[in-house]
Enzyme design. Structure first.
Site, PDB file in Angstrom:
ATOM      1  N   GLU A 272     -52.978  58.597 104.279  1.00  0.00           N
ATOM      2  CA  GLU A 272     -53.135  60.051 104.351  1.00  0.00           C
ATOM      3  C   GLU A 272     -53.375  60.659 102.975  1.00  0.00           C
ATOM      4  O   GLU A 272     -54.037  61.693 102.849  1.00  0.00           O
ATOM      5  CB  GLU A 272     -51.883  60.672 104.990  1.00  0.00           C
ATOM      6  CG  GLU A 272     -52.082  62.084 105.488  1.00  0.00           C
ATOM      7  CD  GLU A 272     -50.941  62.554 106.369  1.00  0.00           C
ATOM      8  OE1 GLU A 272     -51.066  63.650 106.936  1.00  0.00           O
ATOM      9  OE2 GLU A 272     -49.926  61.836 106.497  1.00  0.00           O
ATOM     10  N   HIS A 293     -48.434  33.256 110.445  1.00  0.00           N
ATOM     11  CA  HIS A 293     -48.925  32.524 111.617  1.00  0.00           C
ATOM     12  C   HIS A 293     -49.902  33.342 112.445  1.00  0.00           C
ATOM     13  O   HIS A 293     -50.511  32.808 113.364  1.00  0.00           O
ATOM     14  CB  HIS A 293     -47.742  32.094 112.492  1.00  0.00           C
ATOM     15  CG  HIS A 293     -46.811  31.151 111.803  1.00  0.00           C
ATOM     16  ND1 HIS A 293     -46.935  29.781 111.883  1.00  0.00           N
ATOM     17  CD2 HIS A 293     -45.748  31.379 110.995  1.00  0.00           C
ATOM     18  CE1 HIS A 293     -45.978  29.212 111.165  1.00  0.00           C
ATOM     19  NE2 HIS A 293     -45.256  30.155 110.608  1.00  0.00           N
ATOM     20  N   LYS A 404     -54.587  68.354 114.786  1.00  0.00           N
ATOM     21  CA  LYS A 404     -53.487  69.191 115.278  1.00  0.00           C
ATOM     22  C   LYS A 404     -54.024  70.448 115.951  1.00  0.00           C
ATOM     23  O   LYS A 404     -53.538  70.855 117.013  1.00  0.00           O
ATOM     24  CB  LYS A 404     -52.564  69.580 114.116  1.00  0.00           C
ATOM     25  CG  LYS A 404     -51.694  68.462 113.582  1.00  0.00           C
ATOM     26  CD  LYS A 404     -50.809  68.992 112.457  1.00  0.00           C
ATOM     27  CE  LYS A 404     -49.908  67.915 111.892  1.00  0.00           C
ATOM     28  NZ  LYS A 404     -49.066  68.430 110.785  1.00  0.00           N
TER      29      LYS A 404
END
EC number: 5.3.1.9
Length: 431
Positions: A272, A293, A404
């Protein structure tokens, strides 16, 4: 914090940074340090975050949560920087006097399951929103409040608020006499971990807030006008130099499960803050030794667009591995799980270097409050330094604000033109 960037040098890594390049970059670091130092001293927006170890009052937080000291669980209701910092501190330092949980998404299944499992009459709720209008946070809080009321619990006796000076959440706190702490002025949420935003749950759990802030102050004291003298700046400068040379992905890989949430917090901080103007490394979260792994194959043999940041504490608790007579496994007997994990760390580091992939080692003394405070502070300082070197606006997040506004418009929370983009979505449906 201890930093080793040797495996990111040219001649070891591809891409890599030559020592001459680092010397030239150090002049830029010195100028950036002057800008950062001035911003911190004048408490400018964003830079004020690097003053939090001095401006945060641990005693004030502890007084606010004192009525909740008997809690068996603490639930943080927030999102992004209003939740990840608290989760990171609680996870890294362990249970303490209470279990810690986070409600930072609006998935109804998660909310239902968590509220059904919590001992609501013994749960402290910490609600965090600077504006007091964050849709996800307020929606979740309304759900939590209703669940408490339905269970016969007086939610006003179990709730503490951290918010701005005004707004719906502040008004609610005033109306019901809730303990209320201030979101620090001039500090973006993702940089707010060393404030009431990140420390309230730790205080309820009985963790050492003074130690966390002391670690942060040690980071402040270590800031210096050279990447060779300051681990935080050394890391930020190395990341910037590697990105310029093509390492556009930064894999953060802690070798301690209690630091797994730190990788989550770091991902928001890095993405951000630095993802601007077509620039910025993509943070990837991994966990050693587990992800050796599942991901190491890609890092060694995939695209050459990555560098790996390996993180570990130098001290670990002991857990002996029992002796065994099983053929091929006897070498493990009499050793220790921590010794094995450190061997995995060093083997991964050597494996990446052998493949020419740049990697950086970060170590802290132990997984305790002071070392954690230093690690969090240095990560923030590294991010600010990288932003200065890149020339981006580190402390803003316009892309997040766009989303938003679009969501709020869709929910009927106002007339926002961003919501119109949803209706205009191009579709190619395959069923």
């Amino acid at each position: 914090m201890h930093l080793d960037i040797g495996n990111a040098l040219a001649g070891i890594a591809r891409p890599g940074v030559s020592r001459d390049s680092l010397d030239r970059l150090d002049d830029c670091v010195a100028r950036a340090h002057e800008r950062i130092e001035r911003g911190v001293e004048e408490r400018e927006f964003g830079y004020a975050a690097l003053a939090l170890p001095e401006t945060t009052a641990a005693a004030e937080i502890e007084r606010a949560v004192a009525p909740l000291a008997d809690s068996e669980a603490v639930l943080t209701v927030g999102i992004g920087g209003s939740a990840l910092g608290a989760a990171t501190v609680s996870a890294a330092l362990g249970r303490g006097d209470a279990d810690a949980y986070v409600l930072d998404n609006v998935d109804p299944r998660r909310a239902n399951e968590l509220l059904a499992a919590l001992p609501l009459s013994e749960t402290a709720v910490h609600v965090v929103s600077r504006s007091g209008t964050t849709a996800e946070t307020l929606a979740n809080f309304l759900v939590v409040r209703e669940a408490m009321a339905d269970a016969g619990v007086d939610w006003t006796e179990r709730t503490v608020v951290t918010t701005g000076e005004d707004g719906p959440l502040r008004a609610l706190a005033d109306e019901h006499g809730l303990p209320a702490l201030d979101v620090p002025e001039g500090v973006p949420g993702r940089f707010s971990v060393l404030s009431s935003v990140g420390l309230v749950p730790a205080a309820i759990q009985g963790h050492d807030l003074d130690g966390l802030l002391a670690g942060g102050r040690a980071g402040m004291d270590a800031l210096a006008p050279s990447l060779y003298e300051c681990p935080a700046y050394g890391y930020g400068a190395a990341c910037h130099a590697l990105e310029v040379r093509g390492a556009t992905t930064n894999v953060l890989m802690p070798y301690a499960e209690r630091l797994e949430y730190f990788a989550e917090w770091f991902a928001q901080l890095w993405a951000e803050s630095l993802g601007k103007d077509g620039l910025g490394q993509t943070p990837v979260r991994a966990l050693g030794a587990t992800d050796q792994h599942s991901q190491l194959q890609l890092y060694r043999a995939g695209r050459r667009d990555k560098h790996v940041t390996l993180v570990r504490p130098r001290e670990r608790p002991e857990r002996a591995i029992p002796e065994t007579g099983i053929e091929g496994l006897s070498y493990l007997g009499g050793s220790d799980l921590g010794t094995l994990l450190d061997a995995e760390f060093e083997a991964t580091e050597a494996s990446l270097a052998a493949a020419g992939l740049p990697n950086v080692r970060i170590e802290i003394d132990a997984l305790d409050a002071e070392s954690l405070g230093r690690l969090l502070y240095d990560a923030e300082a590294a991010c600010v330094l990288a932003g200065e070197l890149m020339g981006v606006s580190t402390f803003t997040q316009p892309a997040v604000e766009w989303g938003k506004r679009a969501a709020r418009g869709l929910l009927g929370g106002g007339d926002f033109e961003e919501a119109e983009a949803v209706a205009g979505k191009e579709r190619l449906v395959i069923e």
